[in-house]
Design a protein around this motif. Structure first.
Motif, short mmCIF file in Angstrom:
data_model
loop_
_atom_site.label_atom_id
_atom_site.label_comp_id
_atom_site.label_asym_id
_atom_site.label_seq_id
_atom_site.Cartn_x
_atom_site.Cartn_y
_atom_site.Cartn_z
N ASP A 327 -15.90 0.01 1.23
CA ASP A 327 -17.25 -0.36 1.68
C ASP A 327 -17.20 -1.37 2.81
N ARG A 328 -16.26 -2.33 2.74
CA ARG A 328 -16.16 -3.35 3.77
C ARG A 328 -15.79 -2.74 5.13
N PHE A 329 -14.85 -1.79 5.11
CA PHE A 329 -14.41 -1.17 6.38
C PHE A 329 -15.51 -0.33 7.02
N GLU A 330 -16.34 0.27 6.17
CA GLU A 330 -17.40 1.13 6.69
C GLU A 330 -18.29 0.41 7.70
N HIS A 331 -18.52 -0.87 7.45
CA HIS A 331 -19.42 -1.63 8.32
C HIS A 331 -18.73 -2.14 9.58
N GLU A 332 -17.43 -1.98 9.65
CA GLU A 332 -16.70 -2.49 10.81
C GLU A 332 -16.61 -1.49 11.95
N TYR A 333 -17.06 -0.24 11.70
CA TYR A 333 -16.95 0.79 12.74
C TYR A 333 -18.28 1.49 12.97
N PHE A 334 -18.37 2.16 14.11
CA PHE A 334 -19.58 2.95 14.39
C PHE A 334 -19.78 3.96 13.26
N HIS A 335 -18.67 4.57 12.86
CA HIS A 335 -18.75 5.51 11.74
C HIS A 335 -17.38 5.62 11.09
N LEU A 336 -17.37 5.65 9.76
CA LEU A 336 -16.12 5.85 9.03
C LEU A 336 -16.34 6.91 7.95
N ALA A 337 -15.46 7.91 7.94
CA ALA A 337 -15.53 8.94 6.90
C ALA A 337 -14.27 8.84 6.05
N LEU A 338 -14.44 8.86 4.74
CA LEU A 338 -13.31 8.72 3.83
C LEU A 338 -13.00 10.03 3.14
N VAL A 339 -11.71 10.35 3.07
CA VAL A 339 -11.28 11.44 2.21
C VAL A 339 -10.29 10.85 1.22
N ASP A 340 -10.66 10.88 -0.03
CA ASP A 340 -9.82 10.28 -1.07
C ASP A 340 -8.91 11.34 -1.67
N LEU A 341 -7.64 11.27 -1.31
CA LEU A 341 -6.65 12.22 -1.85
C LEU A 341 -5.72 11.51 -2.82
N THR A 342 -6.11 10.33 -3.27
CA THR A 342 -5.23 9.57 -4.16
C THR A 342 -5.28 10.14 -5.58
N ARG A 343 -4.24 9.80 -6.34
CA ARG A 343 -4.18 10.14 -7.76
C ARG A 343 -3.90 8.84 -8.51
N PRO A 344 -4.36 8.74 -9.77
CA PRO A 344 -4.07 7.51 -10.52
C PRO A 344 -2.56 7.35 -10.70
N ALA A 345 -2.11 6.10 -10.75
CA ALA A 345 -0.67 5.84 -10.86
C ALA A 345 -0.21 5.99 -12.31
N TYR A 346 -0.42 7.18 -12.90
CA TYR A 346 0.08 7.43 -14.25
C TYR A 346 1.60 7.51 -14.19
N ASP A 347 2.24 7.05 -15.26
CA ASP A 347 3.70 7.09 -15.32
C ASP A 347 4.14 8.46 -15.84
N LEU A 348 4.38 9.40 -14.90
CA LEU A 348 4.71 10.77 -15.29
C LEU A 348 6.13 10.89 -15.84
N ASP A 349 7.05 10.06 -15.31
CA ASP A 349 8.45 10.17 -15.72
C ASP A 349 8.73 9.48 -17.05
N GLY A 350 7.96 8.45 -17.31
CA GLY A 350 8.26 7.65 -18.51
C GLY A 350 7.51 8.10 -19.75
N ALA A 351 6.80 9.24 -19.69
CA ALA A 351 5.99 9.65 -20.84
C ALA A 351 6.88 10.06 -22.01
N ASP A 352 6.47 9.68 -23.20
CA ASP A 352 7.23 9.99 -24.42
C ASP A 352 7.06 11.47 -24.77
N PRO A 353 8.15 12.29 -24.77
CA PRO A 353 8.04 13.74 -25.00
C PRO A 353 7.57 14.09 -26.42
N ARG A 354 7.51 13.09 -27.34
CA ARG A 354 7.06 13.40 -28.71
C ARG A 354 5.54 13.33 -28.83
#
Ligand code: MN
Length: 402
Positions: A327-354
């Motif tokens: 939100d802060r960056f949006e006001h710093e430019y004439f126009h800002l468009a966001l594309v959110d391609l992030t994923r939550p930082a879940y621990d995929l490798d450390g998951a307990d297989p049981r």
């Protein structure tokens, strides 16, 4: 040896184009403002022609968008051209401002709308065949051009056969079409017409002193064996779409009987579109994510008057939402468009297989690994994160769609 001939070139202004359907997602008011700015840039380009005392203005097409251009915009353009009199303006209509009996290149159409006729210093190439005219004050300079007469793709190689014309010391071609070796970002843009194709070899074999090219939207030049520029796309006048990120120019050139001796790029638009990607992986707090975005925007040379397309990628700490962070960056430019391609930082490798969660992660990752189809893979990746949202947060929102 002839005195150098000075010209100004611009094209692809696409005056009054809609600017809808863009990934930049212009809000209505800014879109309207941007459309007005592009007209202002075209008028500024005409003033530049006078300031630099050029002997001709070359416009190789797509001056406006035929379906949407307003009478008011055309009226301003006609006045700007008339103000250059006696300096001639040469126009080779492109696929978007094609020259037809019902188009605005026809004086009868202008008269029916109570508008002035085309000024007498403007030469429009109206025929789909090549024609050549002499410069009114410099008879040793010829200008050759043709017109698109409708907005359809031309498959024919128009530059394959030699274009007949009188021999002169300075010959200029105005041509709107697809240079097949062009590598600019708009080349494969959806909806972009591949039309009137030509190769570097075909263009050079024509033997013109210089070709002013239109259709592609980034500056590009064709250079001969001696390293001399023999043709150039000025590119569009001002950026409107993501594929037009970066600076745009009007060209100020000088030609002698040896060919181009100077070609200067001049900007007439204060805004630049920036395509910025920021990987937030490893930034473990709100402040750290913001700092990373800020640093990247700074590295990209963004300024307050610019337009920013911001793609966030990587793993975002759980509980943080990208849209809330910018939100802060949006006001710093004439126009800002966001594309959110992030994923939550879940621990995929450390998951307990049981656990259910561990078995789910394992099964989904195996399926992803077995898939070669990128669409199927993207779908499975989204399914993995929706599943984890359900299992871990107990809440699912449609946030992984592009
Ligand atoms: Mn075009």
């Amino acid at each position: 040896m002839v005195t150098a001939f000075r010209f100004l070139q611009f094209s692809d202004a696409h005056l009054d184009s809609r600017l809808t359907g863009s990934r930049l997602a212009w809000p209505m008011q800014k879109r309207a403002q941007r459309i007005r700015e592009i007209t202002a840039a075209a008028l500024r380009a005409c003033r530049l022609a006078r300031e630099h005392k050029v002997e001709a203005l070359f416009i190789p097409g797509d001056l406006w968008d035929d379906e949407t251009v307003s009478a008011g915009t055309i009226a301003q353009l006609l006045e700007a051209f008339a103000a250059l009199d006696p300096t001639p303006v040469f126009i080779a209509p492109g696929n978007h401002d094609f020259c037809s009996p019902t188009s605005l290149y026809n004086d009868d159409v202008l008269r029916a709308r109570d508008m002035r006729a085309w000024p007498k210093n403007v030469h429009i190439f109206r025929s789909p065949s090549f024609t050549t005219v002499r410069h009114p004050m410099r008879p040793e300079v010829t200008i050759t051009g043709r017109a698109f007469v409708q907005n359809v793709s031309i498959e024919e190689r128009l530059l394959r056969e030699p274009i007949p014309r009188p021999p002169t010391s300075v010959s200029v071609l105005l041509f709107h079409g697809s240079w097949i070796e062009y590598e600019g970002r708009d080349r494969f843009e959806e909806g972009k017409l591949f039309t009137a194709p030509f190769s570097r070899a075909e263009l050079l074999a024509q033997g013109f002193s210089y070709a002013a090219l239109g259709h592609y939207h980034h500056y590009a030049e064709i250079v001969d064996e001696e390293g001399r520029v023999r043709a150039a796309y000025a590119g569009c006048l001002a950026g409107r779409y993501l594929s037009e990120a970066g600076p745009h120019f009007v060209l100020l050139g000088e030609i002698s009987d040896r060919g181009i001796i100077a070609l200067e790029k001049i900007r007439v638009d204060e805004r630049t579109i920036h395509d910025v990607e920021v990987d937030v992986t490893g930034a473990d707090s709100e402040a750290a994510v913001r700092e990373r975005i800020r640093r990247r925007l700074c590295e990209c040379g963004t300024r307050a008057s610019d337009v920013v397309f911001l793609r966030l990628t990587g793993r975002l700490p759980r509980g943080l939402r990208a849209s809330a962070l910018i939100d802060r960056f949006e006001h710093e430019y004439f126009h800002l468009a966001l594309v959110d391609l992030t994923r939550p930082a879940y621990d995929l490798d450390g998951a307990d297989p049981r656990t259910v969660q561990g078995r789910f992660i394992h099964e989904m990752r195996e399926r992803i690994a077995r898939t070669s189809d990128p669409d199927q893979r993207a779908l499975l990746e989204r399914a993995l994160y929706y599943g984890l949202d359900a299992l871990i947060q107990g809440k699912v929102e449609p946030i992984y769609e592009e």
